[in-house]
Design a protein around this motif. Structure first.
Motif: not given
Length: 148
Positions: A33-34, A36-38, A40, A47
């Motif tokens: 999850v981190l 994917v949503f970290v 840009p 990632r």
């Protein structure tokens, strides 16, 4: 008098395995999850490394959860976190575990001792039963002294 368990038999901690695998799953999920949503500015390599870090932590937890003691006709196999050791019955003199110990200790014929992480002292009643069963097997199969 405790009855000697039938062979082969295996002792494993219950709570440790449950907590380790649940934590490992949560860590991997959180790292995915981190990743994917970290923000840009993090690259794909960053990632992937986040997820690999989570997988590394999960592997360490798996190594702790796999601990066990297996008894068969010829002896004991002690699987601790990062080492497996095979012992013949005459090599094991005694098993001891006092209140507050994290796991029992096998006293070996070469004068050394081996911790048995497959029996977890935090699971008090289960650990006491498992140590008693192991002691009964040692008395029946090995060179263990008689217990009072």
């Amino acid at each position: 008098m405790t009855e000697t368990p039938a062979l082969p038999t295996e002792w494993r901690p219950r709570t440790t395995r449950l907590v380790a695998y649940a934590t490992a799953g949560a860590i991997i999920l959180a790292m995915i999850v981190l990743a994917v949503f970290v923000a840009p500015q993090f690259t794909i390599v960053d990632r992937v490394l986040m997820v690999l870090f989570g997988v590394g932590l999960a592997w360490i937890l798996h190594m702790l959860a796999r601990c066990r003691v297996t008894a068969d006709e010829s002896g004991l196999t002690v699987v601790n976190a990062f080492r497996t050791r095979r012992l013949e019955w005459p090599e094991v003199l005694d098993v001891t575990m006092t209140a507050g110990d994290p796991w029992p200790r096998l006293d070996l014929s070469d004068g050394t001792a081996l911790g048995v992480m497959g029996i977890n002292g935090a699971e008090k009643k289960l650990a006491a039963r498992q140590v008693t069963e192991l002691a009964a097997l040692l008395k029946a199969r090995g060179e263990a002294p008689d217990r009072p």
